[in-house]
Design a protein around this motif. Structure first.
Motif, PDB file in Angstrom:
ATOM      1  N   UNK A  41       0.849  -1.385  -0.068  1.00  0.00           N
ATOM      2  CA  UNK A  41       0.138  -0.132  -0.107  1.00  0.00           C
ATOM      3  C   UNK A  41       1.023   1.193  -0.126  1.00  0.00           C
ATOM      4  N   UNK A  42       0.548   2.251  -0.767  1.00  0.00           N
ATOM      5  CA  UNK A  42       1.145   3.491  -0.740  1.00  0.00           C
ATOM      6  C   UNK A  42       0.889   4.269   0.547  1.00  0.00           C
ATOM      7  N   UNK A  43       2.282   4.593   1.242  1.00  0.00           N
ATOM      8  CA  UNK A  43       2.279   5.287   2.377  1.00  0.00           C
ATOM      9  C   UNK A  43       3.064   6.643   2.346  1.00  0.00           C
ATOM     10  N   UNK A  44       3.838   6.719   1.243  1.00  0.00           N
ATOM     11  CA  UNK A  44       4.629   8.029   1.172  1.00  0.00           C
ATOM     12  C   UNK A  44       4.990   8.308  -0.307  1.00  0.00           C
ATOM     13  N   UNK A  45       5.101   9.600  -0.472  1.00  0.00           N
ATOM     14  CA  UNK A  45       5.598   9.907  -1.990  1.00  0.00           C
ATOM     15  C   UNK A  45       6.664  11.142  -1.693  1.00  0.00           C
ATOM     16  N   UNK A  46       7.767  11.178  -2.666  1.00  0.00           N
ATOM     17  CA  UNK A  46       8.740  12.196  -2.939  1.00  0.00           C
ATOM     18  C   UNK A  46       8.840  12.158  -4.209  1.00  0.00           C
ATOM     19  N   UNK A  47       9.187  13.373  -4.744  1.00  0.00           N
ATOM     20  CA  UNK A  47       9.516  13.739  -6.052  1.00  0.00           C
ATOM     21  C   UNK A  47      10.702  14.495  -6.233  1.00  0.00           C
ATOM     22  N   UNK A  48      11.626  14.266  -6.984  1.00  0.00           N
ATOM     23  CA  UNK A  48      12.812  15.232  -7.203  1.00  0.00           C
ATOM     24  C   UNK A  48      13.065  15.781  -8.934  1.00  0.00           C
ATOM     25  N   UNK A  62       5.294  13.621   1.204  1.00  0.00           N
ATOM     26  CA  UNK A  62       4.062  13.523   2.145  1.00  0.00           C
ATOM     27  C   UNK A  62       4.333  12.029   2.533  1.00  0.00           C
ATOM     28  N   UNK A  63       3.790  11.793   3.877  1.00  0.00           N
ATOM     29  CA  UNK A  63       3.559  10.578   4.342  1.00  0.00           C
ATOM     30  C   UNK A  63       2.122  10.561   4.783  1.00  0.00           C
ATOM     31  N   UNK A  64       1.648   9.053   4.731  1.00  0.00           N
ATOM     32  CA  UNK A  64       0.394   8.809   5.043  1.00  0.00           C
ATOM     33  C   UNK A  64       0.089   9.226   6.543  1.00  0.00           C
ATOM     34  N   UNK A  65      -1.016   9.769   7.023  1.00  0.00           N
ATOM     35  CA  UNK A  65      -1.336  10.355   8.354  1.00  0.00           C
ATOM     36  C   UNK A  65      -0.953   9.188   9.373  1.00  0.00           C
ATOM     37  N   UNK A  66      -1.248   7.775   9.216  1.00  0.00           N
ATOM     38  CA  UNK A  66      -1.238   6.843  10.044  1.00  0.00           C
ATOM     39  C   UNK A  66       0.450   6.156  10.179  1.00  0.00           C
ATOM     40  N   UNK A  67       0.939   6.780   9.109  1.00  0.00           N
ATOM     41  CA  UNK A  67       2.308   6.313   9.219  1.00  0.00           C
ATOM     42  C   UNK A  67       3.585   7.581   9.693  1.00  0.00           C
ATOM     43  N   UNK A  68       3.015   8.669  10.215  1.00  0.00           N
ATOM     44  CA  UNK A  68       3.756   9.662  10.362  1.00  0.00           C
ATOM     45  C   UNK A  68       4.488   9.627  11.628  1.00  0.00           C
ATOM     46  N   UNK A  69       5.583  10.291  11.970  1.00  0.00           N
ATOM     47  CA  UNK A  69       6.424  10.122  13.196  1.00  0.00           C
ATOM     48  C   UNK A  69       7.072   8.968  13.600  1.00  0.00           C
ATOM     49  N   UNK A  70       7.567   8.109  12.463  1.00  0.00           N
ATOM     50  CA  UNK A  70       8.103   7.086  12.551  1.00  0.00           C
ATOM     51  C   UNK A  70       9.310   6.986  11.764  1.00  0.00           C
ATOM     52  N   UNK A  71       9.635   7.997  11.067  1.00  0.00           N
ATOM     53  CA  UNK A  71      10.968   8.258  10.376  1.00  0.00           C
ATOM     54  C   UNK A  71      10.815   7.852   8.680  1.00  0.00           C
ATOM     55  N   UNK A  72       9.547   7.739   8.503  1.00  0.00           N
ATOM     56  CA  UNK A  72       9.395   7.082   7.113  1.00  0.00           C
ATOM     57  C   UNK A  72       9.907   8.655   6.264  1.00  0.00           C
ATOM     58  N   UNK A  73       9.603   9.525   6.345  1.00  0.00           N
ATOM     59  CA  UNK A  73      10.205  10.723   5.674  1.00  0.00           C
ATOM     60  C   UNK A  73      11.516  10.747   5.426  1.00  0.00           C
ATOM     61  N   UNK A  74      12.372  10.565   6.473  1.00  0.00           N
ATOM     62  CA  UNK A  74      13.604  10.211   6.342  1.00  0.00           C
ATOM     63  C   UNK A  74      14.238   9.354   5.412  1.00  0.00           C
ATOM     64  N   UNK A  75      13.553   8.120   5.783  1.00  0.00           N
ATOM     65  CA  UNK A  75      13.972   6.849   5.091  1.00  0.00           C
ATOM     66  C   UNK A  75      13.743   7.173   3.424  1.00  0.00           C
TER      67      UNK A  75
END
Ligand SMILES: CC(C)(COP(=O)(O)OP(=O)(O)OC[C@H]1O[C@@H](n2cnc3c(N)ncnc32)[C@H](O)[C@@H]1OP(=O)(O)O)[C@@H](O)C(=O)NCCC(=O)NCCS
Length: 148
Positions: A61-68, A83-96
């Motif tokens: 399931x899609x839980x994050x997106x970044x474009x460059x 962006x990171x799905x609301x239920x997946x925030x605060x776990x470091x997903x954006x950093x990964x």
């Protein structure tokens, strides 16, 4: 009885496809107070030759997106759409996701010298170790900076 937490499925990073659109829109609900620009740009972004759109998925399931997008004659990587799905925030997903994209861009565009993004959330000491401010919009917002 002790309840054990189920181990989470690992994150996967994949290039975005047209068929992911519905899931991207669904996990972006509420972003920018309902004025999210991504749904209207998603398909065009996928066709831009200098742009890479990466999805983070968990259990398919899609839980994050970044474009460059590569600009300045190949010297700058402009990061957009994070962006990171609301239920997946605060776990470091954006950093990964950021680290995966940075590695990919380094491989695909070895001429890139700087990575640039815009943020409008308050920055802390950790952010200043990671970025430096190149422009700041002050009058109406607490902070709206462009970072290198
Ligand atoms: C901002 C958002 C992507 C953060 O996702 P998250 O997975 O909860 O992020 P975390 O709090 O776990 O932070 C992890 C990393 O993301 C980075 N990060 C957090 N917010 C960020 C932002 N707005 N822009 C760039 N990087 C950000 C942190 O610096 C941290 O990096 P590190 O691992 O190198 O230390 C998420 O809250 C979101 O989708 N918000 C709505 C959309 C949005 O505001 N996007 C940002 C556009 S500028």
């Amino acid at each position: 009885m002790k309840l054990e937490k189920e181990p989470e499925a690992p994150l996967q990073f994949l290039l975005a496809a047209e068929s992911d659109f519905e899931e991207v829109v669904a996990m972006s609900e509420g972003i920018y107070g309902g004025l999210d620009y991504l749904p209207s740009r998603y398909h065009a972004w996928l066709r831009e030759p200098q742009r890479t759109v990466v999805l983070a998925k968990r259990a398919g399931a899609v839980i994050g997106l970044q474009s460059v997008v590569i600009i300045d004659g190949g010297e700058t990587a402009l990061v957009e759409g994070l962006r990171v799905a609301p239920w997946e925030r605060g776990k470091g997903v954006a950093g990964e996701l950021q680290r995966f994209c940075a590695g990919l861009i380094k491989q695909q565009h070895p001429g890139v010298k700087v990575s640039r993004l815009t943020r409008d959330d308050p920055l802390g000491p950790k952010d200043f170790r990671k970025y430096r401010i190149v422009a700041k919009q002050v009058p109406t917002m607490p902070l709206n900076g462009v970072l290198w």
